[in-house]
Design a protein around this motif. Structure first.
Motif, mmCIF file in Angstrom:
data_model
loop_
_atom_site.group_PDB
_atom_site.id
_atom_site.type_symbol
_atom_site.label_atom_id
_atom_site.label_comp_id
_atom_site.label_asym_id
_atom_site.label_seq_id
_atom_site.Cartn_x
_atom_site.Cartn_y
_atom_site.Cartn_z
ATOM 1 N N GLY A 76 0.804 -1.209 0.000
ATOM 2 C CA GLY A 76 0.000 0.000 0.000
ATOM 3 C C GLY A 76 0.840 1.264 0.000
ATOM 4 N N ALA A 77 0.253 2.346 0.495
ATOM 5 C CA ALA A 77 0.937 3.641 0.491
ATOM 6 C C ALA A 77 2.163 3.646 1.392
ATOM 7 C CB ALA A 77 -0.036 4.740 0.928
ATOM 8 N N LEU A 78 2.123 2.907 2.495
ATOM 9 C CA LEU A 78 3.300 2.764 3.352
ATOM 10 C C LEU A 78 4.105 1.578 2.834
ATOM 11 C CD1 LEU A 78 5.098 3.380 5.717
ATOM 12 C CD2 LEU A 78 3.499 2.181 7.228
ATOM 13 N N ARG A 79 5.132 1.877 2.044
ATOM 14 C CA ARG A 79 5.884 0.813 1.380
ATOM 15 C C ARG A 79 6.913 0.171 2.303
ATOM 16 N NH1 ARG A 79 6.206 4.986 -2.370
ATOM 17 N NH2 ARG A 79 8.485 5.090 -2.158
ATOM 18 N N LEU A 80 7.553 0.998 3.141
ATOM 19 C CA LEU A 80 8.625 0.474 3.992
ATOM 20 C C LEU A 80 8.770 1.336 5.233
ATOM 21 C CD1 LEU A 80 11.217 -1.335 4.454
ATOM 22 C CD2 LEU A 80 12.494 0.501 3.311
ATOM 23 N N LEU A 81 8.979 0.678 6.356
ATOM 24 C CA LEU A 81 9.383 1.348 7.594
ATOM 25 C C LEU A 81 10.465 0.479 8.214
ATOM 26 C CD1 LEU A 81 7.325 3.189 10.207
ATOM 27 C CD2 LEU A 81 8.748 1.301 10.986
ATOM 28 N N PHE A 82 11.581 1.086 8.562
ATOM 29 C CA PHE A 82 12.718 0.335 9.102
ATOM 30 C C PHE A 82 13.360 1.124 10.235
ATOM 31 C CE2 PHE A 82 17.210 -0.618 9.445
ATOM 32 C CZ PHE A 82 17.267 -2.004 9.389
ATOM 33 N N THR A 83 13.558 0.475 11.381
ATOM 34 C CA THR A 83 14.293 1.085 12.484
ATOM 35 C C THR A 83 15.231 0.041 13.063
ATOM 36 O OG1 THR A 83 12.556 0.535 14.092
ATOM 37 C CG2 THR A 83 12.471 2.727 13.069
ATOM 38 N N GLU A 84 16.323 0.536 13.675
ATOM 39 C CA GLU A 84 17.366 -0.387 14.146
ATOM 40 C C GLU A 84 18.071 0.193 15.357
ATOM 41 O OE1 GLU A 84 20.551 -2.635 11.526
ATOM 42 O OE2 GLU A 84 21.295 -0.623 12.030
ATOM 43 N N CYS A 85 18.422 -0.696 16.289
ATOM 44 C CA CYS A 85 19.260 -0.335 17.430
ATOM 45 C C CYS A 85 20.389 -1.355 17.524
ATOM 46 C CB CYS A 85 18.449 -0.321 18.725
ATOM 47 S SG CYS A 85 19.410 0.163 20.198
ATOM 48 N N THR A 86 21.623 -0.893 17.633
ATOM 49 C CA THR A 86 22.768 -1.796 17.699
ATOM 50 C C THR A 86 23.130 -2.095 19.150
ATOM 51 O OG1 THR A 86 24.509 -0.110 17.814
ATOM 52 C CG2 THR A 86 23.634 -0.649 15.628
ATOM 53 N N ASP A 87 24.051 -3.037 19.329
ATOM 54 C CA ASP A 87 24.507 -3.374 20.671
ATOM 55 C C ASP A 87 25.314 -2.238 21.299
ATOM 56 O OD1 ASP A 87 26.727 -3.599 19.062
ATOM 57 O OD2 ASP A 87 27.050 -5.737 19.417
ATOM 58 N N GLN A 88 25.680 -1.239 20.508
ATOM 59 C CA GLN A 88 26.351 -0.048 21.021
ATOM 60 C C GLN A 88 25.376 1.097 21.312
ATOM 61 O OE1 GLN A 88 29.723 -0.148 21.712
ATOM 62 N NE2 GLN A 88 29.391 -2.305 21.173
ATOM 63 N N GLY A 89 24.086 0.822 21.170
ATOM 64 C CA GLY A 89 23.086 1.853 21.433
ATOM 65 C C GLY A 89 22.947 2.877 20.329
ATOM 66 N N ARG A 90 23.323 2.520 19.098
ATOM 67 C CA ARG A 90 23.216 3.429 17.966
ATOM 68 C C ARG A 90 21.910 3.163 17.217
ATOM 69 N NH1 ARG A 90 26.149 5.484 20.768
ATOM 70 N NH2 ARG A 90 28.307 6.141 20.430
ATOM 71 N N LEU A 91 21.176 4.230 16.942
ATOM 72 C CA LEU A 91 19.843 4.136 16.361
ATOM 73 C C LEU A 91 19.802 4.760 14.977
ATOM 74 C CD1 LEU A 91 18.089 5.364 19.574
ATOM 75 C CD2 LEU A 91 17.619 3.134 18.583
ATOM 76 N N ARG A 92 19.013 4.157 14.092
ATOM 77 C CA ARG A 92 18.759 4.757 12.784
ATOM 78 C C ARG A 92 17.394 4.264 12.300
ATOM 79 N NH1 ARG A 92 22.352 1.717 8.099
ATOM 80 N NH2 ARG A 92 21.721 -0.416 8.564
ATOM 81 N N GLY A 93 16.830 4.965 11.334
ATOM 82 C CA GLY A 93 15.537 4.562 10.824
ATOM 83 C C GLY A 93 15.114 5.398 9.636
ATOM 84 N N LEU A 94 14.162 4.868 8.871
ATOM 85 C CA LEU A 94 13.605 5.596 7.734
ATOM 86 C C LEU A 94 12.278 4.974 7.337
ATOM 87 C CD1 LEU A 94 13.996 3.651 5.028
ATOM 88 C CD2 LEU A 94 16.298 4.533 5.091
ATOM 89 N N ALA A 95 11.537 5.687 6.512
ATOM 90 C CA ALA A 95 10.283 5.177 5.958
ATOM 91 C C ALA A 95 10.151 5.660 4.521
ATOM 92 C CB ALA A 95 9.093 5.643 6.789
ATOM 93 N N ARG A 96 9.464 4.847 3.706
ATOM 94 C CA ARG A 96 9.149 5.226 2.330
ATOM 95 C C ARG A 96 7.648 5.084 2.149
ATOM 96 N NH1 ARG A 96 13.625 1.210 -0.002
ATOM 97 N NH2 ARG A 96 15.535 2.359 0.529
#
Length: 299
Positions: A76-96
């Protein structure tokens, strides 16, 4: 409970009287770094913030090596949502996404939607992946079902996000946790759920960790563990881009060089880091060597 970090932090705690363990995540600058990467519509921005907080939250009670990610795909309209946390506490994320995005953004109605939680090292091939059933309209409800089905343990999750903060609270009832009185206190879990239900979204976003935990659970003997700092951080690297180019093969790499007058530029979608490769770099990469240390720039 003095000197508690108030932003970009993960707190583990135990409610000793009730025999319940919990994790509280409060994001500030780390979340804003992700949110400001794109002009997300309000409902999607809130979902992305909730997912970013949840990806950190789920690392609180596991021994993590590598990273934990939450990924949602739909037709559908929300094609992708991705978030991540590493073992070092580093966060990133995005959506399309594509317009129009439905409001409200009900996860249970997204066409062809699949959500997965992945834990481990992608490079080492040591990964565990579990699928999340999207039978609830919101992310918190779907994750609660995931815990109930996969771990067969009751869990309660609250997630909230706005333009400034993203917050997550998770509670789990586990045998053997807490003080001796918890073993005989059959109403302890229900009592904690009742206390948690008094927490509204606005208070959740505004209160510091110390204020929130004390207001909710001061009669349950809260024991806090050492806080874990969190921050925005990307795992992209020149080596990973080189690996990607090798996987494309010579024909595609040479076609990309021809299309851009002898230079390939790769921009990380998470952090906007730019990686450039000229023909000499590309030949080194394709032949299995290491490319020249071409400088990278950040957008």
């Amino acid at each position: 409970m003095e000197n508690v970090l108030v932003e970009d932090v993960l707190h583990r705690f135990v409610l000793e009287r009730a025999g319940v363990r919990g994790v509280l995540v409060r994001l500030g600058a780390a979340w804003r770094e992700v949110a400001e990467r794109s002009e997300y519509p309000a409902p999607l921005r809130e979902l992305l913030g909730q997912s970013l907080a949840a990806s950190a939250l789920l690392t609180g009670n596991i021994k993590l090596e590598g990273a934990l990610s939450i990924e949602l795909k739909s037709s559908g309209a929300l094609r992708l949502l991705f978030t991540e946390c590493t073992d070092q506490g580093r966060l990133r994320g995005l959506a399309r996404w594509s317009d129009p995005l439905p409001e409200p953004l009900d996860l249970s109605t997204l066409p062809g939607a699949v959500m997965a939680i992945t834990i481990g090292h992608a490079e080492r091939g040591q990964r565990y992946q579990g699928l999340v059933e999207l039978g609830q309209p919101d992310l918190a409800g779907s994750l609660e079902n995931y815990f109930r089905l996969s771990e067969q343990l009751p869990a309660r999750l609250l997630l909230a996000a706005d333009g400034e903060h993203a917050v997550g609270l998770m509670l789990q009832k586990l045998p053997g946790e807490g003080g001796h009185s918890a073993v005989d206190d059959e109403d302890a879990w229900n009592r904690v759920l009742h206390l948690t239900a008094t927490l509204g979204r606005e208070e959740m976003l505004a209160a510091t960790p110390e204020e929130l935990l004390y207001r909710l659970y001061h009669d349950e003997t809260v024991r806090l563990f050492e806080p874990r700092p969190l921050a925005f951080g990307c795992s992209c690297s020149r080596e990973r881009v080189e690996s990607m180019l090798r996987s494309l093969g010579r024909d595609e790499v040479e076609a990309a060089l021809a299309a851009r007058d002898g230079e390939i530029e790769v921009i990380c979608e998470f952090c906007a880091q730019r990686y450039t490769f000229d023909r000499i770099d590309a030949e080194h990469v394709l032949s299995g060597g290491v490319s020249a240390d071409t400088p990278t720039t950040e957008q």
